[in-house]
Design a protein around this motif. Structure first.
Motif, PDB file in Angstrom:
ATOM      1  N   LYS A 317       9.048  64.417  19.857  1.00 20.62           N
ATOM      2  CA  LYS A 317       9.170  63.029  19.434  1.00 20.62           C
ATOM      3  C   LYS A 317      10.124  62.276  20.358  1.00 20.62           C
ATOM      4  O   LYS A 317      10.930  62.855  21.069  1.00 20.62           O
ATOM      5  CB  LYS A 317       9.682  62.960  17.993  1.00 20.62           C
ATOM      6  CG  LYS A 317       8.740  63.612  16.984  1.00 20.62           C
ATOM      7  CD  LYS A 317       9.313  63.513  15.575  1.00 20.62           C
ATOM      8  CE  LYS A 317       8.372  64.149  14.553  1.00 20.62           C
ATOM      9  NZ  LYS A 317       8.925  64.072  13.182  1.00 20.62           N
ATOM     10  N   LYS A 318      10.009  60.966  20.329  1.00 19.30           N
ATOM     11  CA  LYS A 318      10.931  60.056  21.003  1.00 19.30           C
ATOM     12  C   LYS A 318      10.810  60.076  22.522  1.00 19.30           C
ATOM     13  O   LYS A 318      11.688  59.562  23.212  1.00 19.30           O
ATOM     14  CB  LYS A 318      12.389  60.354  20.606  1.00 19.30           C
ATOM     15  CG  LYS A 318      12.675  60.298  19.114  1.00 19.30           C
ATOM     16  CD  LYS A 318      12.462  58.896  18.564  1.00 19.30           C
ATOM     17  CE  LYS A 318      12.825  58.818  17.087  1.00 19.30           C
ATOM     18  NZ  LYS A 318      12.621  57.461  16.541  1.00 19.30           N
ATOM     19  N   PHE A 319       9.768  60.685  23.069  1.00 15.99           N
ATOM     20  CA  PHE A 319       9.570  60.597  24.509  1.00 15.99           C
ATOM     21  C   PHE A 319       8.087  60.719  24.822  1.00 15.99           C
ATOM     22  O   PHE A 319       7.300  61.232  24.034  1.00 15.99           O
ATOM     23  CB  PHE A 319      10.370  61.669  25.252  1.00 15.99           C
ATOM     24  CG  PHE A 319       9.756  63.041  25.250  1.00 15.99           C
ATOM     25  CD1 PHE A 319       9.071  63.515  26.362  1.00 15.99           C
ATOM     26  CD2 PHE A 319       9.867  63.875  24.135  1.00 15.99           C
ATOM     27  CE1 PHE A 319       8.514  64.781  26.368  1.00 15.99           C
ATOM     28  CE2 PHE A 319       9.306  65.141  24.127  1.00 15.99           C
ATOM     29  CZ  PHE A 319       8.633  65.595  25.256  1.00 15.99           C
ATOM     30  N   SER A 320       7.733  60.207  25.978  1.00 14.79           N
ATOM     31  CA  SER A 320       6.356  60.290  26.462  1.00 14.79           C
ATOM     32  C   SER A 320       6.410  60.517  27.967  1.00 14.79           C
ATOM     33  O   SER A 320       7.495  60.634  28.548  1.00 14.79           O
ATOM     34  CB  SER A 320       5.580  59.008  26.113  1.00 14.79           C
ATOM     35  OG  SER A 320       6.256  57.864  26.599  1.00 14.79           O
ATOM     36  N   ILE A 321       5.242  60.590  28.592  1.00 14.42           N
ATOM     37  CA  ILE A 321       5.201  60.864  30.028  1.00 14.42           C
ATOM     38  C   ILE A 321       4.225  59.914  30.705  1.00 14.42           C
ATOM     39  O   ILE A 321       3.432  59.242  30.044  1.00 14.42           O
ATOM     40  CB  ILE A 321       4.792  62.327  30.315  1.00 14.42           C
ATOM     41  CG1 ILE A 321       3.420  62.627  29.689  1.00 14.42           C
ATOM     42  CG2 ILE A 321       5.838  63.295  29.835  1.00 14.42           C
ATOM     43  CD1 ILE A 321       2.880  63.999  30.032  1.00 14.42           C
ATOM     44  N   MET A 322       4.290  59.883  32.020  1.00 12.35           N
ATOM     45  CA  MET A 322       3.389  59.053  32.811  1.00 12.35           C
ATOM     46  C   MET A 322       3.312  59.641  34.215  1.00 12.35           C
ATOM     47  O   MET A 322       4.208  60.379  34.634  1.00 12.35           O
ATOM     48  CB  MET A 322       3.883  57.610  32.874  1.00 12.35           C
ATOM     49  CG  MET A 322       5.271  57.475  33.448  1.00 12.35           C
ATOM     50  SD  MET A 322       5.904  55.779  33.438  1.00 12.35           S
ATOM     51  CE  MET A 322       5.027  55.111  34.823  1.00 12.35           C
ATOM     52  N   PRO A 323       2.240  59.345  34.948  1.00 11.28           N
ATOM     53  CA  PRO A 323       2.212  59.759  36.357  1.00 11.28           C
ATOM     54  C   PRO A 323       3.369  59.100  37.101  1.00 11.28           C
ATOM     55  O   PRO A 323       3.923  58.096  36.658  1.00 11.28           O
ATOM     56  CB  PRO A 323       0.857  59.242  36.857  1.00 11.28           C
ATOM     57  CG  PRO A 323       0.036  59.064  35.620  1.00 11.28           C
ATOM     58  CD  PRO A 323       0.981  58.696  34.525  1.00 11.28           C
ATOM     59  N   ARG A 392      -5.746  55.695  37.039  1.00 11.60           N
ATOM     60  CA  ARG A 392      -4.295  55.883  37.082  1.00 11.60           C
ATOM     61  C   ARG A 392      -3.579  54.581  36.773  1.00 11.60           C
ATOM     62  O   ARG A 392      -3.893  53.545  37.327  1.00 11.60           O
ATOM     63  CB  ARG A 392      -3.887  56.371  38.472  1.00 11.60           C
ATOM     64  CG  ARG A 392      -2.380  56.621  38.608  1.00 11.60           C
ATOM     65  CD  ARG A 392      -2.058  56.908  40.060  1.00 11.60           C
ATOM     66  NE  ARG A 392      -0.655  57.216  40.211  1.00 11.60           N
ATOM     67  CZ  ARG A 392       0.314  56.312  40.277  1.00 11.60           C
ATOM     68  NH1 ARG A 392       0.008  55.029  40.198  1.00 11.60           N
ATOM     69  NH2 ARG A 392       1.570  56.673  40.419  1.00 11.60           N
ATOM     70  N   ASP A 393      -2.609  54.648  35.855  1.00 12.02           N
ATOM     71  CA  ASP A 393      -1.759  53.496  35.595  1.00 12.02           C
ATOM     72  C   ASP A 393      -0.357  53.990  35.290  1.00 12.02           C
ATOM     73  O   ASP A 393      -0.102  55.185  35.265  1.00 12.02           O
ATOM     74  CB  ASP A 393      -2.313  52.638  34.448  1.00 12.02           C
ATOM     75  CG  ASP A 393      -2.466  53.429  33.150  1.00 12.02           C
ATOM     76  OD1 ASP A 393      -1.548  54.214  32.844  1.00 12.02           O
ATOM     77  OD2 ASP A 393      -3.493  53.272  32.471  1.00 12.02           O
ATOM     78  N   THR A 394       0.546  53.050  35.066  1.00  6.05           N
ATOM     79  CA  THR A 394       1.942  53.425  34.835  1.00  6.05           C
ATOM     80  C   THR A 394       2.347  53.239  33.382  1.00  6.05           C
ATOM     81  O   THR A 394       3.521  53.048  33.090  1.00  6.05           O
ATOM     82  CB  THR A 394       2.858  52.583  35.742  1.00  6.05           C
ATOM     83  OG1 THR A 394       2.594  51.193  35.522  1.00  6.05           O
ATOM     84  CG2 THR A 394       2.625  52.909  37.207  1.00  6.05           C
ATOM     85  N   ASN A 395       1.382  53.297  32.479  1.00  4.18           N
ATOM     86  CA  ASN A 395       1.700  53.230  31.056  1.00  4.18           C
ATOM     87  C   ASN A 395       2.038  54.612  30.548  1.00  4.18           C
ATOM     88  O   ASN A 395       1.386  55.595  30.885  1.00  4.18           O
ATOM     89  CB  ASN A 395       0.509  52.656  30.271  1.00  4.18           C
ATOM     90  CG  ASN A 395       0.224  51.214  30.633  1.00  4.18           C
ATOM     91  OD1 ASN A 395       1.144  50.441  30.882  1.00  4.18           O
ATOM     92  ND2 ASN A 395      -1.048  50.850  30.682  1.00  4.18           N
ATOM     93  N   SER A 396       3.079  54.696  29.719  1.00  5.98           N
ATOM     94  CA  SER A 396       3.475  55.994  29.183  1.00  5.98           C
ATOM     95  C   SER A 396       2.525  56.404  28.071  1.00  5.98           C
ATOM     96  O   SER A 396       1.940  55.576  27.388  1.00  5.98           O
ATOM     97  CB  SER A 396       4.915  55.925  28.657  1.00  5.98           C
ATOM     98  OG  SER A 396       5.002  55.009  27.581  1.00  5.98           O
ATOM     99  N   ARG A 397       2.412  57.713  27.895  1.00  4.40           N
ATOM    100  CA  ARG A 397       1.511  58.248  26.878  1.00  4.40           C
ATOM    101  C   ARG A 397       1.937  59.682  26.570  1.00  4.40           C
ATOM    102  O   ARG A 397       2.863  60.203  27.199  1.00  4.40           O
ATOM    103  CB  ARG A 397       0.073  58.215  27.389  1.00  4.40           C
ATOM    104  CG  ARG A 397      -0.152  59.134  28.580  1.00  4.40           C
ATOM    105  CD  ARG A 397      -1.378  58.808  29.355  1.00  4.40           C
ATOM    106  NE  ARG A 397      -1.104  57.727  30.277  1.00  4.40           N
ATOM    107  CZ  ARG A 397      -1.923  57.376  31.255  1.00  4.40           C
ATOM    108  NH1 ARG A 397      -3.057  57.997  31.415  1.00  4.40           N
ATOM    109  NH2 ARG A 397      -1.612  56.398  32.065  1.00  4.40           N
ATOM    110  N   PHE A 420       9.370  61.059  32.811  1.00  2.93           N
ATOM    111  CA  PHE A 420       9.608  60.954  31.374  1.00  2.93           C
ATOM    112  C   PHE A 420       9.925  59.506  31.011  1.00  2.93           C
ATOM    113  O   PHE A 420      10.605  58.799  31.762  1.00  2.93           O
ATOM    114  CB  PHE A 420      10.774  61.842  30.954  1.00  2.93           C
ATOM    115  CG  PHE A 420      10.495  63.309  31.032  1.00  2.93           C
ATOM    116  CD1 PHE A 420       9.805  63.943  30.011  1.00  2.93           C
ATOM    117  CD2 PHE A 420      10.897  64.049  32.126  1.00  2.93           C
ATOM    118  CE1 PHE A 420       9.542  65.298  30.070  1.00  2.93           C
ATOM    119  CE2 PHE A 420      10.636  65.404  32.207  1.00  2.93           C
ATOM    120  CZ  PHE A 420       9.958  66.030  31.181  1.00  2.93           C
ATOM    121  N   CYS A 421       9.454  59.078  29.868  1.00  2.00           N
ATOM    122  CA  CYS A 421       9.787  57.758  29.314  1.00  2.00           C
ATOM    123  C   CYS A 421      10.468  58.004  27.969  1.00  2.00           C
ATOM    124  O   CYS A 421       9.871  58.619  27.073  1.00  2.00           O
ATOM    125  CB  CYS A 421       8.531  56.912  29.146  1.00  2.00           C
ATOM    126  SG  CYS A 421       7.604  56.676  30.676  1.00  2.00           S
TER     127      CYS A 421
END
Length: 478
Positions: A317-323, A392-397, A420-421
Motif C-alpha cells: 500500500k501507499k506506493f506505486s511504480i512507473m517506467p 509507454r507513459d509516465t503515469n504511476s500504477r 517508485f511513486c
C-alpha cells in the motif's frame, strides 16, 4: 578349544533384501576361521517360486540367486564368498529335512516352520558343531529361540534401501519427464541490481520529499520581491530619442504601453513568481532522484522464449511504480524545464520608445529559418526487442508490462528499470516488488520477489524558496 567353523542356515531374506554376499561385512563372525552359509530345501523352494515374479525386487533378486545356485549344483561348490577373516563359503544342503520330533509343535505347511525344523534336526545330528539360524524376521527368530536354537539377526547395514512403491516409481518417472521437458524450455536467471550494477536481495531507500510553503510564507516572500522590484512609475527618463539618425523614425512611449505594463506585464510576472513559490516543493521533488529499481534477466536455456511477457508488480500500500520517467527523446527539454522551475524570472523591463526603419525595402524582421526534414521512415518491428504492452507513459500504477516476440537464449542480460511513486501522506513504505516472466513455451512462470523499504523525510521547502528570492535580488543587482 573354541569352534573354528560355524554353520549359518540362511533365511530367504538374506538373498532378497540384502546387498550381494561379497559386499557384506562378515566381521561379526571373525571369531571363527570359517563360515559355512547353508541354503536348505525350504529356502530353495521359495526362491524357485519367487523367480517367476515380474521385474520387482524380489523377482529379480530371486532370479539372480537361482542362477548362482545352478552354478553350485553343477559341482562348483562350495562357492567362495570371502577368502579369509573369516573365510565364508556358500553351500546347498537340500538333503536336510525338518525334524519329525517337532511335528506337534511346528506347522510344516509354513515355510518358516520348515526352516526352523531343518535347523533343529541338523543341530541335533551335529552336536559338536556351532549351528545358527540367520534371519531378519522376528517371528522365526523368536520361535527358534524358544526351541533352544542359536540365532543371529541379519545386521541392518546389510539391508538394501527400501524398495520404492509403484506410486513412488511413478512419481520419479514423472519428475524425470518433467526435468526433460524443462531442459527443452527457456530457462531464466533473474537478478535485482543496485545503481552500481551489483546484485541485491532487497530495495532499501531514504527519500527526501519537501512539503509546500504555507500561505504566510508565500506572502512574506512575495512582499520581499515587490519591495525590491516595485513597478516603474516615472517613464519620462525612459524617453531618450537620439537625433541625427538617418532614415529612422522614433515612436514615443504611449499611454497604452504604460497601461499594458501596469495592468498585464508586471502583474503577470508577480503571478509567475508566486506560482513558482507555491509549487517549489514539487520542483524540488522532481529535481531529486526518485527511488529506482532495476531487474536484469537472461534466457540461459537452450530455446528462445516465444511471445514472452514481463510483468513488474508493486505489492503493498501507499506506493506505486512507473517506467523510468526520462526517455531518450526530450531529455534536454525536460531538464531545462525543471531547471526553470528552480529559478525566479527577472522582473520585466519598463516600456520605452522605439526606433523604426523608414526604408520600404529595409529589413523588417528576421524570419526564423526552418530546416526541411525528410519524412522519417516508420521503424521496423524488431521481434527480439521489448515493447511496452500498452503505450509507454509516465503515469504511476500498480504494475506495467513489456512483451517480446522472441527472447533469444544465451544472449546478453536484458534490463528492466522503473521508479517508485510514494503517496504524499506517508513517511514509510513497506512492501515488495515482483518480477515475472511468462512465455508460450514456458510451463512455469519464472519470478523473483524482493522486499521494498523506503523511509521518507519531509522538510519544508521554505528555506530553498528563500534562496530563490535571494538569487533573484542578487542577479538583478549585477
Amino acid at each position: 578349544m573354541s569352534a573354528t567353523v560355524v554353520f549359518l542356515f540362511a533365511d530367504t531374506n538374506l538373498f532378497l533384501q540384502c546387498l550381494p554376499l561379497k559386499q557384506l561385512d562378515w566381521s561379526p563372525w571373525s571369531a571363527f576361521n570359517e563360515v559355512n552359509l547353508i541354503i536348505s530345501s525350504p529356502v530353495l523352494r521359495e526362491i524357485d517360486q519367487l523367480k517367476l515374479r515380474g521385474n520387482d525386487r524380489p523377482g529379480s533378486r530371486a532370479r539372480s540367486t537361482s542362477s548362482l545356485l545352478r552354478q553350485i549344483t553343477r559341482g562348483e561348490q562350495p562357492y567362495l564368498v570371502k577368502e579369509s577373516d573369516p573365510c565364508v563359503k556358500l553351500l546347498i544342503k537340500a538333503e536336510c529335512a525338518p525334524s519329525t520330533d517337532l511335528e506337534d509343535r511346528l506347522d510344516y505347511n509354513e515355510r518358516d516352520h520348515q526352516l526352523i525344523g531343518t535347523v533343529h534336526k541338523f543341530a541335533a545330528e551335529n552336536p559338536d558343531d556351532e549351528v545358527c539360524l540367520l534371519t531378519h524376521d522376528t517371528i522365526p527368530l523368536v520361535m527358534a529361540q524358544s526351541l533352544g536354537l542359536a540365532t543371529a539377526m541379519i545386521p541392518d547395514n546389510w539391508l538394501l534401501p527400501p524398495e520404492k512403491s509403484k506410486d513412488e516409481k511413478r512419481i520419479i518417472k514423472l519428475e524425470s519427464e518433467l526435468t526433460r521437458l524443462k531442459n527443452s524450455e527457456p530457462q531464466f536467471q533473474i537478478n535485482c541490481l543496485n545503481a552500481d550494477g551489483e546484485k541485491i536481495e532487497k530495495l532499501d531507500y531514504g527519500l527526501v520529499s519537501h512539503t509546500p510553503l504555507i500561505e504566510e510564507q508565500v506572502q512574506e516572500l512575495m512582499q520581499r520581491i515587490e519591495k525590491f522590484f516595485p513597478p516603474e512609475t516615472d517613464f519620462s527618463s525612459l524617453e531618450t530619442p537620439i537625433h541625427g539618425l538617418k532614415k529612422r523614425l522614433y515612436s514615443p512611449l504611449t499611454d497604452a504601453d504604460i497601461a499594458n505594463y501596469h495592468e498585464q506585464v508586471y502583474p503577470e510576472w508577480l503571478s509567475q513568481c508566486e506560482d513558482i513559490l507555491r509549487h517549489h516543493h514539487e520542483a524540488l521533488r522532481r529535481q531529486s532522484k526518485p527511488p529506482v529499481f532495476c531487474f536484469s534477466a537472461r534466457n540461459t536455456g537452450t530455446r528462445p522464449a516465444r511471445d514472452s511477457l514481463v510483468t513488474i508488480l508493486a505489492k503493498g500500500k501507499k506506493f506505486s511504480i512507473m517506467p523510468s520517467a526520462r526517455s531518450n527523446n526530450g531529455d534536454d527539454e525536460e531538464v531545462a524545464r525543471e531547471q526553470n522551475n528552480l529559478e525566479l524570472p527577472l522582473p520585466p523591463c519598463a516600456p520605452r520608445g522605439i526606433w523604426r526603419m523608414t526604408r520600404a525595402n529595409g529589413i523588417k524582421a528576421i524570419r526564423p529559418l526552418y530546416q526541411l526534414r525528410s519524412a522519417l521512415r516508420q521503424p521496423l518491428h524488431d521481434r527480439n526487442a521489448f515493447y511496452y504492452k500498452t503505450e509507454r507513459d509516465t503515469n504511476s500504477r500498480s504494475s506495467f508490462r513489456l512483451e517480446c516476440e522472441q527472447w533469444r537464449h544465451e544472449d546478453v542480460d536484458e534490463k528492466f528499470e522503473g521508479e517508485f511513486c510514494i503517496d504524499e501522506d506517508v513517511n514509510e513504505v513497506c512492501g515488495a516488488l515482483e518480477f515475472r516472466i511468462q512465455a508460450e513455451n514456458l510451463s512455469t512462470t519464472a519470478s523473483m520477489c524482493v522486499p521494498v523499504y523506503i523511509r521518507i523525510t519531509r522538510p519544508s521547502a521554505y528555506e530553498s524558496a528563500e534562496k530563490l528570492v535571494s538569487r533573484l535580488i542578487e542577479k538583478a543587482g549585477r
